[in-house]
Design a protein around this motif. Structure first.
Motif, short mmCIF file in Angstrom:
data_model
loop_
_atom_site.label_atom_id
_atom_site.label_comp_id
_atom_site.label_asym_id
_atom_site.label_seq_id
_atom_site.Cartn_x
_atom_site.Cartn_y
_atom_site.Cartn_z
N MET A 1 39.55 31.09 71.73
CA MET A 1 38.40 30.46 71.11
C MET A 1 38.65 28.97 70.93
N PHE A 2 37.56 28.19 70.79
CA PHE A 2 37.69 26.77 70.54
C PHE A 2 37.96 26.54 69.05
N PHE A 3 38.66 25.47 68.77
CA PHE A 3 38.85 25.09 67.38
C PHE A 3 38.71 23.57 67.26
N ASN A 4 38.42 23.10 66.05
CA ASN A 4 38.19 21.68 65.81
C ASN A 4 37.03 21.14 66.65
N VAL A 5 35.97 21.95 66.80
CA VAL A 5 34.81 21.50 67.56
C VAL A 5 34.06 20.45 66.75
N VAL A 6 33.76 19.31 67.38
CA VAL A 6 33.11 18.20 66.69
C VAL A 6 31.93 17.71 67.51
N SER A 7 31.09 16.90 66.90
CA SER A 7 30.00 16.25 67.62
C SER A 7 30.56 15.11 68.45
N ARG A 8 29.77 14.65 69.39
CA ARG A 8 30.20 13.50 70.21
C ARG A 8 30.42 12.27 69.33
N LYS A 9 29.56 12.09 68.34
CA LYS A 9 29.71 10.95 67.45
C LYS A 9 31.04 11.01 66.72
N ASP A 10 31.42 12.19 66.22
CA ASP A 10 32.69 12.32 65.52
C ASP A 10 33.87 12.14 66.48
N PHE A 11 33.72 12.60 67.70
CA PHE A 11 34.77 12.38 68.70
C PHE A 11 35.02 10.88 68.87
N LEU A 12 33.95 10.11 68.99
CA LEU A 12 34.09 8.68 69.18
C LEU A 12 34.72 8.01 67.96
N LEU A 13 34.45 8.54 66.78
CA LEU A 13 35.11 8.00 65.59
C LEU A 13 36.61 8.29 65.63
N HIS A 14 37.00 9.45 66.13
CA HIS A 14 38.43 9.74 66.32
C HIS A 14 39.05 8.72 67.28
N CYS A 15 38.31 8.34 68.31
CA CYS A 15 38.84 7.37 69.27
C CYS A 15 39.20 6.05 68.60
N SER A 16 38.42 5.67 67.60
CA SER A 16 38.64 4.39 66.94
C SER A 16 39.88 4.37 66.07
N THR A 17 40.52 5.52 65.86
CA THR A 17 41.72 5.58 65.02
C THR A 17 43.00 5.25 65.80
N PHE A 18 42.91 5.18 67.12
CA PHE A 18 44.10 4.86 67.91
C PHE A 18 44.36 3.35 67.86
N PRO A 19 45.63 2.95 67.82
CA PRO A 19 45.93 1.51 67.78
C PRO A 19 45.53 0.83 69.08
N HIS A 20 45.23 -0.45 68.95
CA HIS A 20 44.84 -1.23 70.11
C HIS A 20 46.06 -1.63 70.93
N THR A 21 45.83 -1.92 72.17
CA THR A 21 46.90 -2.42 73.02
C THR A 21 47.32 -3.82 72.54
#
Length: 408
Positions: A1-21
């Protein structure tokens, strides 16, 4: 089964938590298309002085108030201004100065009359039209003033932005390094493109499309090979990829099934957290997002069309976020408006992306023809021009309804 299913908007917010190059300085001619790492502040006025927008005569607007074809005004020609010289004189009342496009206005001049509305009578200029104060004039500092922030950090530099910096004498800018991306393909059934596949095998298409799209987004994309469905092989490939790159994108192995090894391997990697396994979108539900230390791991579906859509809607925003693009976490804009040609059903709770073919129409919105097909077929991509989104809150779209299309 899938787990931690999120909306696309929430996925993109997760992306913003990674440090910049990391940051680096590059010549301006190499900076177009890259996000700025710091604000750019002007050190001077642009234009340096008030300048003419037209070939004509610099004058005081009040001197030709009410002038027209049947009631011309007459001014004496005081001087002729050269394009590359600053006028050292003050314009006298009742006088004008011939000026080219881009020429600097003399003191006391506050407008320019176009040469088409004048007649040179040999030292006296007949003017057959009135002008308002500052008409046909580019003001000193209208584009930029000293101390003004002209571009902010995170702005992806467009050609016109680079032109502004060149006009300000800024020949080098600070940007973030291009993300270094490792691309892996997984699966016993995947073979190199030069091989002749046996029944049950498929050529490796995804690594090419993923790298091509990543490079369009400004990343340095490297293919590290095809990995079989063996935990040890995938673990070693992931360790090697993570050691040298800012992010790892792998296609296949993200669906739930007996041969799924991606989650197992990620859980075994040290300092690794699975942030997302499942996105409420179709195609692309079995997408994985994980963090290993400060590096990003994206698991894409193995089906060609699904992987392409996931790259457009999730992969490219992740790469832009690593490069500190200020708009990276903003859901993709859909720039083309079109009219849907038939009803499309959907399921509430997920965002559906429908491939559509656009048919231009004169004097009207283009028509959007849905291109149905399985996610493993390339036909839906080849015959379409873009994606139309069905919101998660909707049960579908109706024929004749206007939709926004993200073209590719």
């Amino acid at each position: 089964m899938f787990f931690n299913v999120v909306s696309r908007k929430d996925f993109l917010l997760h992306c913003s938590t990674f440090p910049h190059t990391p940051k680096e300085s590059v010549p301006l001619e190499e900076a177009t298309g890259r996000p700025l790492a710091s604000d750019v502040v002007s050190q001077e006025h642009l234009p340096l002085t008030s300048r003419s927008c037209m070939d004509g005569y610099a004058l005081q607007a009040k001197d030709i108030f009410g002038a027209g074809e049947s009631n011309p005004a007459y001014l004496e020609l005081q001087a002729e201004i050269e394009i590359d010289a600053f006028p050292e004189f003050t314009l006298k009342p009742g006088h004008c100065a011939r000026i080219p496009t881009g020429g600097c206005l003399p003191a006391n001049a506050n407008a320019v009359i176009m040469i088409e509305h004048t007649h040179d009578m040999g030292g006296t200029i007949e003017i057959r039209k009135s002008v308002a104060p500052y008409e046909n004039v580019m003001h000193r500092g209208e584009d930029a003033e000293p101390g003004q922030t002209v571009l902010t950090a995170g702005t992806r530099l467009r050609v016109q932005d680079a032109g502004l910096l060149a006009a300000l004498g800024i020949g080098e800018v600070t940007v973030h390094q291009r993300p270094k991306l490792a691309v892996l393909s997984t699966g016993n059934e995947v073979v190199p493109v030069q091989n002749v596949p046996r029944p049950g095998q498929v050529r490796d298409v995804n690594s090419f499309s993923i790298r091509a799209l990543a490079r369009q987004a400004g990343a340095e994309a490297h293919f590290l090979g095809i990995v079989p469905d063996k935990a040890d092989a995938l673990r070693q490939a992931m360790k090697h990829a993570l050691a040298e790159h800012d992010a790892v994108f792998l296609s296949g192995g993200s669906s739930v099934g007996t041969r799924d090894l991606t989650v197992e391997v990620l859980e075994d990697l040290p300092d690794t957290e699975i942030l997302v396994h499942g996105v409420a979108m179709s195609p692309g539900k079995p997408t994985i997002l994980a963090r290993q230390g400060h590096k990003a791991i994206l698991g894409l579906p193995g089906q060609t069309a699904s992987a392409h859509v996931v790259m457009l809607m999730l992969g490219l925003p992740l790469l832009r976020s690593l490069e500190a693009d200020a708009d990276a976490a903003t859901p993709e804009r859909f720039p083309v408006r079109a009219e849907l040609t038939r009803n499309i059903a959907s399921r509430q709770g997920r965002e559906d992306f429908i491939r559509v073919r656009l048919e231009p129409r004169p004097d009207d919105l283009p028509l959007a023809h849905p291109v149905p097909g399985r996610s493993g077929l390339m036909r839906t991509l080849l015959q379409s021009h873009g994606l139309a989104a069905i919101p998660a809150s909707s049960e579908g779209l109706y024929q004749g309804q206007h939709v926004n299309v993200l073209t590719y």
